[in-house]
Design a protein around this motif. Structure first.
Motif, PDB file in Angstrom:
ATOM      1  N   ALA A   1      -6.445   1.190   1.681  1.00  0.00           N
ATOM      2  CA  ALA A   1      -5.246   1.763   1.067  1.00  0.00           C
ATOM      3  C   ALA A   1      -4.844   3.059   1.755  1.00  0.00           C
ATOM      4  N   ALA A   2      -5.829   3.896   2.044  1.00  0.00           N
ATOM      5  CA  ALA A   2      -5.538   5.179   2.686  1.00  0.00           C
ATOM      6  C   ALA A   2      -4.953   4.976   4.083  1.00  0.00           C
ATOM      7  N   ALA A   3      -5.385   3.925   4.759  1.00  0.00           N
ATOM      8  CA  ALA A   3      -4.903   3.667   6.114  1.00  0.00           C
ATOM      9  C   ALA A   3      -3.415   3.364   6.154  1.00  0.00           C
ATOM     10  N   TYR A   4      -2.860   2.874   5.043  1.00  0.00           N
ATOM     11  CA  TYR A   4      -1.441   2.533   4.979  1.00  0.00           C
ATOM     12  C   TYR A   4      -0.577   3.669   4.446  1.00  0.00           C
ATOM     13  N   ALA A   5      -1.202   4.722   3.985  1.00  0.00           N
ATOM     14  CA  ALA A   5      -0.461   5.808   3.354  1.00  0.00           C
ATOM     15  C   ALA A   5      -0.133   6.908   4.352  1.00  0.00           C
ATOM     16  N   PRO A   6       0.940   7.651   4.112  1.00  0.00           N
ATOM     17  CA  PRO A   6       1.226   8.832   4.933  1.00  0.00           C
ATOM     18  C   PRO A   6       0.052   9.801   4.884  1.00  0.00           C
TER      19      PRO A   6
ATOM     20  N   PHE B   1       0.810  -1.201   0.000  1.00  0.00           N
ATOM     21  CA  PHE B   1       0.000   0.000   0.000  1.00  0.00           C
ATOM     22  C   PHE B   1       0.853   1.265   0.000  1.00  0.00           C
ATOM     23  N   PHE B   2       2.040   1.199   0.561  1.00  0.00           N
ATOM     24  CA  PHE B   2       2.937   2.337   0.470  1.00  0.00           C
ATOM     25  C   PHE B   2       3.358   2.569  -0.982  1.00  0.00           C
ATOM     26  N   LEU B   3       3.652   1.484  -1.687  1.00  0.00           N
ATOM     27  CA  LEU B   3       4.015   1.604  -3.103  1.00  0.00           C
ATOM     28  C   LEU B   3       2.848   2.147  -3.914  1.00  0.00           C
ATOM     29  N   LEU B   4       1.659   1.732  -3.549  1.00  0.00           N
ATOM     30  CA  LEU B   4       0.484   2.250  -4.229  1.00  0.00           C
ATOM     31  C   LEU B   4       0.358   3.750  -4.021  1.00  0.00           C
ATOM     32  N   ALA B   5       0.580   4.201  -2.812  1.00  0.00           N
ATOM     33  CA  ALA B   5       0.500   5.626  -2.517  1.00  0.00           C
ATOM     34  C   ALA B   5       1.526   6.413  -3.320  1.00  0.00           C
ATOM     35  N   VAL B   6       2.740   5.871  -3.406  1.00  0.00           N
ATOM     36  CA  VAL B   6       3.778   6.535  -4.181  1.00  0.00           C
ATOM     37  C   VAL B   6       3.384   6.615  -5.646  1.00  0.00           C
TER      38      VAL B   6
ATOM     39  N   THR C   1       2.076  10.098 -10.309  1.00  0.00           N
ATOM     40  CA  THR C   1       1.474  10.101 -11.637  1.00  0.00           C
ATOM     41  C   THR C   1       0.102  10.739 -11.579  1.00  0.00           C
ATOM     42  N   HIS C   2      -0.328  11.307 -12.687  1.00  0.00           N
ATOM     43  CA  HIS C   2      -1.649  11.905 -12.776  1.00  0.00           C
ATOM     44  C   HIS C   2      -2.543  10.896 -13.485  1.00  0.00           C
ATOM     45  N   LEU C   3      -3.231  10.063 -12.692  1.00  0.00           N
ATOM     46  CA  LEU C   3      -4.003   8.960 -13.236  1.00  0.00           C
ATOM     47  C   LEU C   3      -5.495   9.224 -13.092  1.00  0.00           C
ATOM     48  N   LEU C   4      -6.266   8.636 -14.019  1.00  0.00           N
ATOM     49  CA  LEU C   4      -7.707   8.636 -13.859  1.00  0.00           C
ATOM     50  C   LEU C   4      -8.069   7.690 -12.727  1.00  0.00           C
ATOM     51  N   LYS C   5      -9.304   7.748 -12.281  1.00  0.00           N
ATOM     52  CA  LYS C   5      -9.725   6.861 -11.208  1.00  0.00           C
ATOM     53  C   LYS C   5      -9.510   5.410 -11.618  1.00  0.00           C
ATOM     54  N   ALA C   6      -8.995   4.599 -10.705  1.00  0.00           N
ATOM     55  CA  ALA C   6      -8.699   3.201 -10.988  1.00  0.00           C
ATOM     56  C   ALA C   6      -8.846   2.386  -9.712  1.00  0.00           C
ATOM     57  N   GLN C   7      -8.904   1.050  -9.895  1.00  0.00           N
ATOM     58  CA  GLN C   7      -9.120   0.164  -8.757  1.00  0.00           C
ATOM     59  C   GLN C   7      -7.822  -0.414  -8.194  1.00  0.00           C
ATOM     60  N   PHE C   8      -6.779  -0.522  -9.037  1.00  0.00           N
ATOM     61  CA  PHE C   8      -5.489  -1.069  -8.601  1.00  0.00           C
ATOM     62  C   PHE C   8      -5.663  -2.424  -7.911  1.00  0.00           C
TER      63      PHE C   8
ATOM     64  N   MET D   1      -5.330  12.084  -1.738  1.00  0.00           N
ATOM     65  CA  MET D   1      -5.154  11.708  -3.136  1.00  0.00           C
ATOM     66  C   MET D   1      -5.632  10.282  -3.384  1.00  0.00           C
ATOM     67  N   ILE D   2      -5.322   9.399  -2.450  1.00  0.00           N
ATOM     68  CA  ILE D   2      -5.770   8.012  -2.598  1.00  0.00           C
ATOM     69  C   ILE D   2      -7.292   7.950  -2.598  1.00  0.00           C
ATOM     70  N   LYS D   3      -7.932   8.671  -1.699  1.00  0.00           N
ATOM     71  CA  LYS D   3      -9.389   8.669  -1.638  1.00  0.00           C
ATOM     72  C   LYS D   3     -10.004   9.262  -2.909  1.00  0.00           C
ATOM     73  N   GLN D   4      -9.263  10.148  -3.562  1.00  0.00           N
ATOM     74  CA  GLN D   4      -9.761  10.761  -4.783  1.00  0.00           C
ATOM     75  C   GLN D   4      -9.607   9.836  -5.986  1.00  0.00           C
ATOM     76  N   TYR D   5      -8.480   9.129  -6.066  1.00  0.00           N
ATOM     77  CA  TYR D   5      -8.156   8.386  -7.282  1.00  0.00           C
ATOM     78  C   TYR D   5      -8.403   6.883  -7.199  1.00  0.00           C
ATOM     79  N   LEU D   6      -8.406   6.300  -6.002  1.00  0.00           N
ATOM     80  CA  LEU D   6      -8.590   4.863  -5.897  1.00  0.00           C
ATOM     81  C   LEU D   6     -10.054   4.557  -5.639  1.00  0.00           C
ATOM     82  N   THR D   7     -10.682   3.846  -6.550  1.00  0.00           N
ATOM     83  CA  THR D   7     -12.110   3.591  -6.454  1.00  0.00           C
ATOM     84  C   THR D   7     -12.390   2.216  -5.864  1.00  0.00           C
TER      85      THR D   7
END
Length: 266
Positions: free
Chosen positions: A177-182, A5-10, A15-22, A188-194
């Motif tokens: 995911a957000a819980a593992y991020a700084p 999840f840290f790598l996901l946050a990075v 990157t400027h990505l559209l909403k995605a599920q990862f 940003m995670i809440k905005q882009y990760l669906t």
């Protein structure tokens, strides 16, 4: 899991990505097959679903089962890693069907949020059609990330099941995911990760008895995520708080745990 999840946050930050599920950041299938507990009677089942085959283990108690449990496992391992969670249930008269979702254990394919949810419904329908399941009470049991699938199934099949058990409950893929991020990256995670579905938004539609099991010491899934699911539940509900690590309640006090599950259906 924390590293993933840290790598996901990075990735999201850089990157400027559209909403995605990862999806690939949430599932960690393991093909290593642990020895089956010889004290339990088990049937191995293979279910063809579109282009893949799902493998499952159906553990049977001695005598007539008092209920059927569909068990949805967590993000890592495979069903053989979770035998310790179902053995006390089998010993107390439950028959437990453990499905390995795509990519896990002997199941083929690759897991995603959407295909796992679809597979869950296929498996549920298959179970209802089995002669040894017809006429029994049905419980859904989700462990960790499996709580997402179990809650969605409860929402869609509420008239066919009697209760829902969520151990290590996750409110949503996004929240996890957000819980593992700084802190500075959480927005940003809440905005882009669906999250294509989420326990915290599905649970208000579940009008069944719900048991939510979690530890405040859990380092894998923060207690706040389970609390959010509990607070959103509208029917008969119980929050069982134990002391221990992630998914360890059945190790810490199996007798109390199973008694609470018994009370859901009696």
């Amino acid at each position: 899991m924390k590293k993933a999840f840290f790598l996901l946050a990075v990735l999201l930050l850089s990157t400027h990505l559209l909403k995605a599920q990862f999806d690939d950041k949430f599932y960690f299938p393991n093909k290593t097959w642990k020895a089956l507990d010889s004290s339990m009677q088990v049937e191995e089942v293979n279910l063809p679903v579109d282009t893949v085959t799902l493998n499952a283990l159906f553990f049977k108690p001695v005598g007539q089962p008092k209920a059927t449990v569909l068990f949805c496992h967590g993000a890592g391992g495979n069903v053989t890693f979770y035998q310790y969670m179902v053995k006390p249930l089998v010993e107390h008269g439950y028959q437990v069907f453990m499905i390995d979702f795509r990519g896990y254990g002997k199941s083929s394919g690759k897991p995603t949020h959407l295909n796992i949810a679809c597979d869950g419904q296929v498996v549920f329908d298959y179970l209802l059609g089995r002669p040894d399941v017809k006429g029994t009470k049905m419980l859904l049991f989700g462990a960790s990330i499996g709580t997402q699938v179990a809650t969605r199934l409860a929402r869609d099949n509420g008239d066919k099941i009697q209760a829902l058990v969520l151990d290590g409950a996750i409110s949503s893929f996004t929240d996890l995911a957000a819980a593992y991020a700084p802190a500075e990256q959480q927005a940003m995670i809440k905005q882009y990760l669906t999250s294509p579905y989420a326990a915290k938004t599905d649970i208000p539609f579940v009008k069944l008895p719900v048991l939510i099991v979690h530890s405040k010491e859990d380092k894998e899934v923060p207690f706040a995520l389970a609390e959010a699911v509990y607070n959103a539940a509208i029917g008969k509900k119980e929050l069982y708080i134990y002391s221990g690590t992630h998914l360890a309640a059945m190790k810490e006090n199996a007798g109390e745990y199973v008694n609470k599950i018994d009370r859901l259906i009696y």
